[in-house]
Design a protein around this motif. Structure first.
Motif, PDB file in Angstrom:
ATOM      1  N   VAL A   1      39.140  52.889  21.054  1.00 41.12           N
ATOM      2  CA  VAL A   1      37.966  53.738  20.865  1.00 41.12           C
ATOM      3  C   VAL A   1      36.711  53.045  21.374  1.00 41.12           C
ATOM      4  O   VAL A   1      35.856  53.664  22.026  1.00 41.12           O
ATOM      5  CB  VAL A   1      37.826  54.120  19.378  1.00 41.12           C
ATOM      6  N   MET A   2      36.590  51.747  21.107  1.00 44.15           N
ATOM      7  CA  MET A   2      35.404  51.022  21.560  1.00 44.15           C
ATOM      8  C   MET A   2      35.350  50.922  23.085  1.00 44.15           C
ATOM      9  O   MET A   2      34.282  51.068  23.691  1.00 44.15           O
ATOM     10  CB  MET A   2      35.392  49.624  20.944  1.00 44.15           C
ATOM     11  N   ILE A   3      36.492  50.700  23.715  1.00 40.76           N
ATOM     12  CA  ILE A   3      36.516  50.640  25.180  1.00 40.76           C
ATOM     13  C   ILE A   3      36.187  52.005  25.768  1.00 40.76           C
ATOM     14  O   ILE A   3      35.420  52.122  26.738  1.00 40.76           O
ATOM     15  CB  ILE A   3      37.886  50.133  25.668  1.00 40.76           C
ATOM     16  N   ALA A   4      36.768  53.056  25.189  1.00 44.71           N
ATOM     17  CA  ALA A   4      36.470  54.404  25.672  1.00 44.71           C
ATOM     18  C   ALA A   4      34.991  54.732  25.512  1.00 44.71           C
ATOM     19  O   ALA A   4      34.380  55.358  26.392  1.00 44.71           O
ATOM     20  CB  ALA A   4      37.329  55.429  24.928  1.00 44.71           C
ATOM     21  N   THR A   5      34.389  54.303  24.417  1.00 42.74           N
ATOM     22  CA  THR A   5      32.959  54.543  24.199  1.00 42.74           C
ATOM     23  C   THR A   5      32.122  53.786  25.223  1.00 42.74           C
ATOM     24  O   THR A   5      31.130  54.302  25.748  1.00 42.74           O
ATOM     25  CB  THR A   5      32.559  54.131  22.775  1.00 42.74           C
ATOM     26  N   ALA A   6      32.512  52.542  25.525  1.00 38.61           N
ATOM     27  CA  ALA A   6      31.780  51.762  26.521  1.00 38.61           C
ATOM     28  C   ALA A   6      31.887  52.380  27.911  1.00 38.61           C
ATOM     29  O   ALA A   6      30.915  52.353  28.691  1.00 38.61           O
ATOM     30  CB  ALA A   6      32.306  50.325  26.541  1.00 38.61           C
ATOM     31  N   VAL A   7      33.054  52.944  28.232  1.00 43.30           N
ATOM     32  CA  VAL A   7      33.212  53.594  29.534  1.00 43.30           C
ATOM     33  C   VAL A   7      32.398  54.880  29.592  1.00 43.30           C
ATOM     34  O   VAL A   7      31.735  55.170  30.607  1.00 43.30           O
ATOM     35  CB  VAL A   7      34.700  53.871  29.806  1.00 43.30           C
ATOM     36  N   ALA A   8      32.435  55.659  28.514  1.00 47.47           N
ATOM     37  CA  ALA A   8      31.692  56.926  28.499  1.00 47.47           C
ATOM     38  C   ALA A   8      30.187  56.682  28.557  1.00 47.47           C
ATOM     39  O   ALA A   8      29.471  57.337  29.325  1.00 47.47           O
ATOM     40  CB  ALA A   8      32.062  57.729  27.255  1.00 47.47           C
ATOM     41  N   PHE A   9      29.702  55.737  27.749  1.00 47.55           N
ATOM     42  CA  PHE A   9      28.267  55.418  27.725  1.00 47.55           C
ATOM     43  C   PHE A   9      28.027  54.139  28.536  1.00 47.55           C
ATOM     44  O   PHE A   9      27.598  53.112  28.007  1.00 47.55           O
ATOM     45  CB  PHE A   9      27.788  55.236  26.287  1.00 47.55           C
ATOM     46  N   ALA A  10      28.348  54.206  29.821  1.00 43.23           N
ATOM     47  CA  ALA A  10      28.187  53.043  30.689  1.00 43.23           C
ATOM     48  C   ALA A  10      26.716  52.642  30.757  1.00 43.23           C
ATOM     49  O   ALA A  10      25.833  53.483  30.929  1.00 43.23           O
ATOM     50  CB  ALA A  10      28.717  53.354  32.085  1.00 43.23           C
ATOM     51  N   GLY A  11      26.456  51.365  30.603  1.00 44.02           N
ATOM     52  CA  GLY A  11      25.093  50.876  30.632  1.00 44.02           C
ATOM     53  C   GLY A  11      24.325  51.070  29.345  1.00 44.02           C
ATOM     54  O   GLY A  11      23.110  50.831  29.307  1.00 44.02           O
ATOM     55  N   GLN A  12      25.006  51.475  28.280  1.00 45.17           N
ATOM     56  CA  GLN A  12      24.361  51.677  26.979  1.00 45.17           C
ATOM     57  C   GLN A  12      25.127  50.904  25.907  1.00 45.17           C
ATOM     58  O   GLN A  12      25.777  51.491  25.039  1.00 45.17           O
ATOM     59  CB  GLN A  12      24.308  53.160  26.622  1.00 45.17           C
ATOM     60  N   PRO A  13      25.079  49.584  25.906  1.00 44.02           N
ATOM     61  CA  PRO A  13      25.820  48.809  24.904  1.00 44.02           C
ATOM     62  C   PRO A  13      25.321  49.061  23.488  1.00 44.02           C
ATOM     63  O   PRO A  13      26.069  48.853  22.524  1.00 44.02           O
ATOM     64  CB  PRO A  13      25.579  47.360  25.342  1.00 44.02           C
ATOM     65  N   GLU A  14      24.076  49.504  23.348  1.00 40.89           N
ATOM     66  CA  GLU A  14      23.567  49.776  22.007  1.00 40.89           C
ATOM     67  C   GLU A  14      24.311  50.932  21.348  1.00 40.89           C
ATOM     68  O   GLU A  14      24.461  50.966  20.120  1.00 40.89           O
ATOM     69  CB  GLU A  14      22.065  50.084  22.065  1.00 40.89           C
ATOM     70  N   MET A  15      24.821  51.877  22.145  1.00 37.72           N
ATOM     71  CA  MET A  15      25.590  52.978  21.574  1.00 37.72           C
ATOM     72  C   MET A  15      26.933  52.485  21.055  1.00 37.72           C
ATOM     73  O   MET A  15      27.414  52.936  19.994  1.00 37.72           O
ATOM     74  CB  MET A  15      25.790  54.070  22.621  1.00 37.72           C
ATOM     75  N   VAL A  16      27.568  51.573  21.775  1.00 37.01           N
ATOM     76  CA  VAL A  16      28.837  51.010  21.313  1.00 37.01           C
ATOM     77  C   VAL A  16      28.629  50.231  20.019  1.00 37.01           C
ATOM     78  O   VAL A  16      29.399  50.372  19.053  1.00 37.01           O
ATOM     79  CB  VAL A  16      29.445  50.110  22.400  1.00 37.01           C
ATOM     80  N   LEU A  17      27.582  49.407  19.976  1.00 36.40           N
ATOM     81  CA  LEU A  17      27.294  48.644  18.764  1.00 36.40           C
ATOM     82  C   LEU A  17      26.939  49.562  17.599  1.00 36.40           C
ATOM     83  O   LEU A  17      27.366  49.326  16.456  1.00 36.40           O
ATOM     84  CB  LEU A  17      26.143  47.672  19.039  1.00 36.40           C
ATOM     85  N   ALA A  18      26.173  50.612  17.871  1.00 39.23           N
ATOM     86  CA  ALA A  18      25.795  51.546  16.810  1.00 39.23           C
ATOM     87  C   ALA A  18      27.018  52.272  16.252  1.00 39.23           C
ATOM     88  O   ALA A  18      27.131  52.457  15.032  1.00 39.23           O
ATOM     89  CB  ALA A  18      24.774  52.552  17.339  1.00 39.23           C
ATOM     90  N   ARG A  19      27.939  52.676  17.127  1.00 40.21           N
ATOM     91  CA  ARG A  19      29.132  53.357  16.636  1.00 40.21           C
ATOM     92  C   ARG A  19      29.981  52.419  15.778  1.00 40.21           C
ATOM     93  O   ARG A  19      30.458  52.817  14.707  1.00 40.21           O
ATOM     94  CB  ARG A  19      29.956  53.883  17.806  1.00 40.21           C
ATOM     95  N   PHE A  20      30.160  51.203  16.241  1.00 38.27           N
ATOM     96  CA  PHE A  20      30.968  50.249  15.479  1.00 38.27           C
ATOM     97  C   PHE A  20      30.333  49.985  14.106  1.00 38.27           C
ATOM     98  O   PHE A  20      31.012  50.028  13.075  1.00 38.27           O
ATOM     99  CB  PHE A  20      31.106  48.945  16.255  1.00 38.27           C
ATOM    100  N   THR A  21      29.038  49.742  14.085  1.00 40.31           N
ATOM    101  CA  THR A  21      28.364  49.387  12.834  1.00 40.31           C
ATOM    102  C   THR A  21      28.342  50.563  11.862  1.00 40.31           C
ATOM    103  O   THR A  21      28.662  50.404  10.673  1.00 40.31           O
ATOM    104  CB  THR A  21      26.927  48.927  13.123  1.00 40.31           C
ATOM    105  N   ALA A  22      27.965  51.744  12.348  1.00 44.49           N
ATOM    106  CA  ALA A  22      27.868  52.908  11.468  1.00 44.49           C
ATOM    107  C   ALA A  22      29.228  53.314  10.929  1.00 44.49           C
ATOM    108  O   ALA A  22      29.365  53.657   9.750  1.00 44.49           O
ATOM    109  CB  ALA A  22      27.223  54.073  12.221  1.00 44.49           C
ATOM    110  N   SER A  23      30.261  53.266  11.762  1.00 45.30           N
ATOM    111  CA  SER A  23      31.600  53.671  11.318  1.00 45.30           C
ATOM    112  C   SER A  23      32.175  52.666  10.317  1.00 45.30           C
ATOM    113  O   SER A  23      32.751  53.059   9.297  1.00 45.30           O
ATOM    114  CB  SER A  23      32.533  53.810  12.515  1.00 45.30           C
ATOM    115  N   LEU A  24      32.025  51.363  10.600  1.00 42.55           N
ATOM    116  CA  LEU A  24      32.530  50.353   9.676  1.00 42.55           C
ATOM    117  C   LEU A  24      31.772  50.406   8.354  1.00 42.55           C
ATOM    118  O   LEU A  24      32.379  50.310   7.275  1.00 42.55           O
ATOM    119  CB  LEU A  24      32.412  48.973  10.303  1.00 42.55           C
ATOM    120  N   LEU A  25      30.461  50.571   8.416  1.00 36.62           N
ATOM    121  CA  LEU A  25      29.664  50.663   7.189  1.00 36.62           C
ATOM    122  C   LEU A  25      30.086  51.864   6.350  1.00 36.62           C
ATOM    123  O   LEU A  25      30.264  51.750   5.120  1.00 36.62           O
ATOM    124  CB  LEU A  25      28.181  50.763   7.554  1.00 36.62           C
ATOM    125  N   ALA A  26      30.263  53.009   6.983  1.00 35.75           N
ATOM    126  CA  ALA A  26      30.677  54.202   6.247  1.00 35.75           C
ATOM    127  C   ALA A  26      32.055  54.011   5.623  1.00 35.75           C
ATOM    128  O   ALA A  26      32.277  54.379   4.453  1.00 35.75           O
ATOM    129  CB  ALA A  26      30.676  55.411   7.180  1.00 35.75           C
TER     130      ALA A  26
END
Length: 360
Positions: A174-199
């Motif tokens: 999921v993280m790799i797919a997110t990085a490919v989809a939001f290429a050049g936006q590492p903050e989106m990958v970090l935000a998804r990981f943090t928000a999902s793990l926190l929830a």
């Protein structure tokens, strides 16, 4: 006239056995069996339904081509087809690999392997189970039966539920797919990981404090104990691929239609409201029920919405959607779903607003 010997006796005439003889001996000396469903039908009659369906399908295609030949070459349809094709082809490799890996975990990794790394104390087991979701990937279709296996193996329910939420949300695929989809936006990958793990961890801790054992129905065994592991792998992969692939197609169709058919001023009105846009995409994630390996490609196509709204689409979908609700009800019961699904939605939204406000 002398009596005839037995050897000279004439052979008995051939005749069909009577109904009484048949009932006494059984059909051909065997135990009675019900006739097949197509018994008494001609082979041509059994194929009539298929022929008519095929004929109707061909007729519909011909009529559609005659009526829509001009529209199918229009600019709107070409844009719709381009968006749908791009979403599907970008997401498909990640979907296939993720489903295959999930099926392998279901078939070849026993529940006892997870118990070695998960503490027995529930409050400590919850964060460990959440982090394990990042190391041991699994899509939504596989995480529910795996969570049931963990509970049957003695893992605390709160920890098993945390793994159920974290595995499809933050696993490597999921993280790799997110990085490919939001290429050049590492903050989106970090935000998804943090928000999902926190929830996931917060939901697990809430279940430790307020959850009750009678809300959970004991999960049934998904596969027989004597089944071959390769058979389990094959059946799991076919089942998950059919379901996840179908939801990917539905999600791609909906995203393409939303981009082309919905008036742009409507999207701008909804997307311009920070809170409403997050709620709208959260509801869309629940209804579409897209597999987590593919939802990032749908989210990135919603260009008019804010990054926080796209984050909500990716955080809410893997933890609460129509597909998960149905699967959880089948494994754990509706009493569980009635409490767990609203909890996931509320905590997921709060986590999205918090992390999105800090990182995006």
């Amino acid at each position: 006239m002398s009596d005839r010997t037995t050897s000279d006796a004439a052979p008995e005439p051939a005749f069909s056995p009577s109904l009484g003889d048949t009932l006494a001996r059984g059909w051909d000396e065997r135990v009675d069996e019900l006739p097949p469903e197509d018994w008494g039908r001609r082979r041509g009659q059994r194929r009539t339904g298929t022929v008519w369906l095929f004929a109707l399908f061909i007729t519909a295609m011909a009529m559609g081509h005659a009526w829509l030949s001009e529209e199918l070459t229009g600019q709107a349809f070409l844009a719709w087809a381009t968006i749908f094709t791009a979403i599907s082809f970008q997401a498909l490799p990640f979907l296939v690999f993720g489903v295959a890996l999930s099926a392998a975990l279901t078939a070849f990794v026993p529940a006892s392997a997870y118990q070695r790394f998960i503490p027995s104390r529930p409050s400590r087991a919850v964060p460990v189970a959440g982090v394990s979701g990042a190391l041991l990937p699994g899509c939504e279709c596989a995480s529910v039966p795996i969570a049931g296996s963990l509970m049957k193996g003695g893992v605390a329910p709160a920890a098993a539920l945390t793994f159920l939420l974290a595995a499809p949300s933050i696993n490597p695929i999921v993280m790799i797919a997110t990085a490919v989809a939001f290429a050049g936006q590492p903050e989106m990958v970090l935000a998804r990981f943090t928000a999902s793990l926190l929830a996931s961890v917060v939901i697990g801790w809430i279940w430790v404090r307020f959850g009750r054992a009678d809300w959970l129905r004991p999960p049934a065994r998904s596969h027989g104990p004597g089944e071959s592991r390769w058979k389990v792998f094959r059946e799991s992969m076919l089942h998950d691929m059919m379901h996840a692939g179908g939801y990917l197609v539905v999600g791609g169709l909906a995203a393409a239609t939303l981009n082309v058919m919905v008036p742009r001023e409507w999207l701008l009105t909804v997307a311009g409201a920070p809170v409403i846009s997050v709620l709208v995409l959260s509801l869309l994630a629940i209804l579409l029920s897209i597999c987590s390996e593919a939802d990032a490609f749908v989210a990135v196509s919603l260009t008019d919405f804010s990054p926080t709204a796209k984050l909500a689409f990716m955080v809410i979908g893997p933890i609460v959607d129509l597909k998960l609700i149905a699967m959880q009800a089948g494994v754990f019961g509706w009493r569980f779903v009635a409490r767990f699904a609203p909890l996931c939605l509320v905590v997921g939204l709060l986590s999205t607003f918090l992390v999105g406000g800090l990182l995006l």
